[in-house]
Design an enzyme around this catalytic site. Structure first.
Site, PDB file in Angstrom:
ATOM      1  N   LYS A 293      -0.202  -2.633   5.877  1.00  0.00           N
ATOM      2  CA  LYS A 293      -0.405  -3.130   4.513  1.00  0.00           C
ATOM      3  C   LYS A 293      -1.414  -2.339   4.109  1.00  0.00           C
ATOM      4  CE  LYS A 293       1.087  -7.933   4.627  1.00  0.00           C
ATOM      5  NZ  LYS A 293       2.405  -7.948   3.715  1.00  0.00           N
ATOM      6  N   ARG A 367      10.839 -13.232   9.209  1.00  0.00           N
ATOM      7  CA  ARG A 367      12.287 -13.494   9.316  1.00  0.00           C
ATOM      8  C   ARG A 367      12.674 -13.522  10.876  1.00  0.00           C
ATOM      9  NH1 ARG A 367      13.969  -9.013   5.426  1.00  0.00           N
ATOM     10  NH2 ARG A 367      11.989  -9.675   4.361  1.00  0.00           N
TER      11      ARG A 367
HETATM   12  N1  BES Z   1       3.718 -12.300   4.695  1.00  0.00           N
HETATM   13  C1  BES Z   1       4.263 -11.380   3.650  1.00  0.00           C
HETATM   14  C2  BES Z   1       4.647 -12.104   2.530  1.00  0.00           C
HETATM   15  C3  BES Z   1       3.802 -12.424   1.463  1.00  0.00           C
HETATM   16  C4  BES Z   1       3.018 -11.588   0.488  1.00  0.00           C
HETATM   17  C5  BES Z   1       2.892 -13.696   1.594  1.00  0.00           C
HETATM   18  C6  BES Z   1       1.884 -12.180  -0.189  1.00  0.00           C
HETATM   19  C7  BES Z   1       2.002 -14.258   0.850  1.00  0.00           C
HETATM   20  C8  BES Z   1       1.613 -13.194  -0.220  1.00  0.00           C
HETATM   21  C9  BES Z   1       5.523 -10.939   4.369  1.00  0.00           C
HETATM   22  O1  BES Z   1       5.415 -10.822   5.837  1.00  0.00           O
HETATM   23  C10 BES Z   1       5.614  -9.571   4.080  1.00  0.00           C
HETATM   24  O2  BES Z   1       5.023  -8.565   4.437  1.00  0.00           O
HETATM   25  N2  BES Z   1       6.624  -9.259   3.203  1.00  0.00           N
HETATM   26  C11 BES Z   1       7.334  -7.983   2.861  1.00  0.00           C
HETATM   27  C12 BES Z   1       8.489  -7.715   3.105  1.00  0.00           C
HETATM   28  C13 BES Z   1       9.085  -6.370   3.008  1.00  0.00           C
HETATM   29  C14 BES Z   1       8.392  -5.530   4.037  1.00  0.00           C
HETATM   30  C15 BES Z   1      10.267  -6.140   3.158  1.00  0.00           C
HETATM   31  C16 BES Z   1       6.984  -7.991   1.225  1.00  0.00           C
HETATM   32  O3  BES Z   1       7.423  -8.988   0.779  1.00  0.00           O
HETATM   33  O4  BES Z   1       6.531  -6.946   0.729  1.00  0.00           O
HETATM   34 MN    MN Z   2       4.608  -9.097   6.540  1.00  0.00          MN
END
Ligand code: BES
Ligand code: MN
Ligand code: ZN
Length: 520
Positions: A293, A367
C-alpha cells in the site's frame, strides 16, 4: 499495559431513578431538546426543567447558538433554579427526524436520536463525579437506547497513555418513571452487556497491530470467552491449518513472522431455536503484502481485523445474554506482510474445499482468508451464515464511511439484517451481486477462480461474488464494513475516533430477534 486488555466503559454505576429531574441532586443534569421551526423545545422530563429555569432558558440557548440540531450541546449554569448546578442540553434533531420508530410505538423521540444524544452527553461531561440523564425514557426500548448511548459514548482507549486524558462521571443515573419496571431494569442490563462487547471490539481494533499479532489476538479471544457459560474455543495454528488444507489463510499469512490462526468460538445453549454462523476477516495488519500500500494507506490498517473483532464480541454478548441461539463464530486471523516468503501475484492458492485461486493482487487478501473460513463455517450446517469484513475501499466509494454494504441473495436474511441493524442504530445498505460478476470470478486462465477484478469497476461487488463461491448451499450474507469499522474523522454521537465496534449491535439484535421467534 497488557496489550489490548479488555476494558468496559469507565462508567462505574449506571442505574435508574424515579426522582423528578429539577429536584435531583447531581453535578450535571442532562435534558434533550428538539429543533422546531419557531425555535427550540425541551422535551419529555426536560420540559419541567426548562420551566423551572424560568424565562431566561430559551434566550440563553439562543445566545449560545443552540438550535436543537442532533449532536449539539449547550452548558448552562443553573444559578440554583434547579438542584443541579449545571444543565447540559443535548440536541435531538428536528422534531420529525427525531420521531419514534415502530419499535417503540408512538414515542416522541426515536431510539437512535436518544442513543446519540446520550452518547454526546457522555462524551461532553468531564470533571464531574455524577450525572443524571433526563431524556424521554417512556418505554424499555428508550431506556435501553439511552443506556447504550451513555456507555458507548463514555468509551475511552487510554491503555497506551501514561495518564488518562480526562475524568469521567463514575455515578450516572437515568431518570425515568419506569425505574421500578422489570423490563426497564432488564433493558439496562442488556445495554451493559452489549456495550461491554462493543468496547471489547473497539479495544481490539485500537490496539496497535504490533501488539495484536494473530497468536495474541487468538489468545485474547480465548481469554474473553473463558468464563462464559456454554462457550468453547478452538484455535487452529499454522500446522493445523496445513492439515486442514486452509491454503487461503496460510497463503495470506506466509509473508509474516507471526503465523496465522483460525479461531472458532462456539456457544451451545440447551435448546437452540436456530444456528447462526458468523465469519470475520481478521487481518491483524494489512500492509498489502508484495502489492504494498501507499504510506497513507498503511496508516489505518490495524483496523483490518474489525470483522473478526465484531463476530467474536457478538458471540460473547449473545452467550452472556443466554440467548437460545447456537452460535459458531470463526475469526480468520493473519498478518499480510511482504517478505521473501510472501505470496506473489501470479501464485495459485488452494482453498479448503479444493477450489484453486489465482492471486492477482496480494492486497485483496481478505477474500482469501474468508474463503477458507466460510468453507469451515458451512461444514457445520448452520441455518444462517453472516460474514463481516473490512473488505474493500470500493464499498466506501459507494456508501461513504458510516454505512456498511450488505450483500445477500436471500430476501429473508436481507430483511432480517436490515431490520436488526436499523433498530440497533447501525446504518447498512444493500448492494447487488450483478450477474456478470460470476463470469469475471471464473475468468482465470490458470486456476478455478480469479482473486481480483480484471478492471477497476465494481470492486465491492466482485469481492462479494468471489465470497459467494465458498458459502456452499447455506443461507449467506456478507457485510463490508471497510467504512464504518474505523472512524478517522471527528467523534460524533456515541461513535469515538478509531475503532467503532460496528456490526456487534446488529448481530446481537439479529440473535435477539431469532430468540424472540422471528422467522428469517
Ligand atoms: N483492508 C483493505 C480494505 C480497506 C480499505 C479497509 C480502507 C478499510 C479502509 C483491503 O484488504 C484492500 O486492500 N482492498 C483493496 C482491494 C483491491 C486491491 C482489489 C482495495 O479496496 O483497494
Ligand atoms: Mn488489503
Ligand atoms: Zn485488508
Amino acid at each position: 499495559m497488557s496489550a489490548g486488555a479488555a476494558r468496559v466503559p469507565d462508567v462505574t454505576t449506571l442505574s435508574l431513578h424515579g426522582t423528578a429531574p429539577a429536584s435531583t441532586r447531581t453535578d450535571v443534569l442532562v435534558i434533550g431538546a428538539v429543533a422546531l421551526d419557531d425555535g427550540v423545545r425541551a422535551v419529555g422530563p426536560g420540559a419541567d426543567v426548562a420551566k423551572a429555569m424560568g424565562r431566561r432558558f430559551v434566550p440563553a440557548l439562543s445566545t449560545l447558538g443552540f438550535t436543537g440540531k442532533a449532536g449539539e450541546v449547550a452548558k448552562l449554569p443553573t444559578g440554583g433554579d434547579i438542584r443541579s448546578p449545571l444543565l447540559l442540553v443535548v440536541g435531538l434533531g428536528k422534531a420529525e427526524d427525531a420521531a419514534g420508530d415502530p419499535a417503540h410505538d408512538g414515542a416522541l423521540v426515536g431510539t437512535e436520536p436518544l442513543r446519540r444524544a446520550a452518547g454526546v452527553a457522555a462524551r461532553t461531561v468531564t470533571n464531574a463525579a455524577s450525572m443524571a440523564v433526563a431524556l424521554p425514557a417512556d418505554d424499555p426500548h428508550a431506556v435501553r437506547a439511552i443506556c447504550e448511548g451513555l456507555l458507548l459514548g463514555a468509551y475511552r482507549f487510554d491503555g497506551y497513555r501514561s495518564e488518562p486524558k480526562d475524568d469521567q462521571p463514575t455515578d450516572v443515573v437515568v431518570l425515568t418513571s419506569l425505574h421500578r419496571s422489570k423490563e426497564a431494569r432488564a433493558a439496562v442490563d442488556r445495554a451493559g452487556t452489549v456495550a461491554a462487547a462493543v468496547a471489547h471490539a473497539r479495544d481490539w481494533v485500537n490496539t496497535p497491530a504490533g501488539d495484536l499479532v494473530p497468536a495474541v489476538f487468538a489468545d485474547q479471544i480465548a481469554t474473553a470467552v473463558k468464563d462464559v457459560a456454554k462457550t468453547k474455543v478452538d484455535v487452529w495454528d499454522e500446522d493445523r491449518l496445513a492439515d486442514e488444507r486452509c491454503g487461503g489463510i496460510l497463503g495470506v499469512g506466509r509473508g509474516s513472522d507471526s503465523p496465522p490462526r483460525l479461531v472458532h468460538v462456539s456457544y451451545e445453549p440447551r435448546k437452540p431455536v436456530a444456528h447462526l454462523a458468523l465469519v470475520g476477516k481478521g487481518i491483524t495488519y494489512d500492509s498489502g503484502g508484495l502489492s504494498i500500500k501507499t504510506g497513507a494507506g498503511l496508516m489505518t490498517m490495524k483496523c483490518d481485523m474489525g470483522g473478526a473483532a465484531a463476530v467474536s464480541a457478538a458471540a460473547l454478548a449473545i452467550a452472556r445474554l443466554g440467548l437460545p441461539v447456537r452460535v459458531s463464530a470463526y475469526a480468520a486471523l493473519a498478518e499480510n506482510m511482504p517478505s521473501g516468503r510472501a505470496t506473489r501475484p501470479g501464485d495459485v492458492l488452494k482453498i479448503r474445499n479444493g477450489t484453486t485461486v489465482e492471486v492477482h493482487n496480494t492486497d485483496a487478501e481478505g477474500r482469501l482468508v474468508l474463503a477458507d473460513a466460510l468453507v469451515v463455517a458451512a461444514e457445520a450446517r448452520p441455518d444462517l451464515v453472516v460474514d463481516v469484513a473490512t473488505l474493500t475501499g470500493a464499498s466506501m466509494v459507494a456508501l461513504g464511511i458510516r454505512t456498511a454494504a450488505l450483500f445477500t441473495e436471500d430476501d429473508g436474511l436481507r430483511d432480517a439484517l436490515e431490520s436488526a441493524a436499523r433498530r440497533a442504530g447501525e446504518p447498512l445498505w444493500p448492494l447487488p451481486i450483478p450477474e456478470e460478476m460470476s463470469a469475471k470470478v471464473h475468468s482465470s486462465h490458470v486456476a478455478d477462480l480469479r482473486q481480483h477484478n480484471p478492471d477497476a469497476t465494481g470492486g465491492a461487488v466482485f469481492a462479494a461474488a468471489f465470497l459467494r463461491e465458498f458459502a456452499g448451499d447455506r443461507r449467506w450474507a456478507h457485510l463490508d464494513i471497510a467504512g464504518p469499522a474505523f472512524n478517522t474523522a471527528e467523534p460524533y454521537g456515541y461513535t469515538p475516533r478509531g475503532g467503532t465496534g460496528t456490526a456487534v449491535r446488529a448481530l446481537v439484535r439479529l440473535a435477539e430477534d431469532l430468540a424472540a421467534g422471528v422467522t428469517v
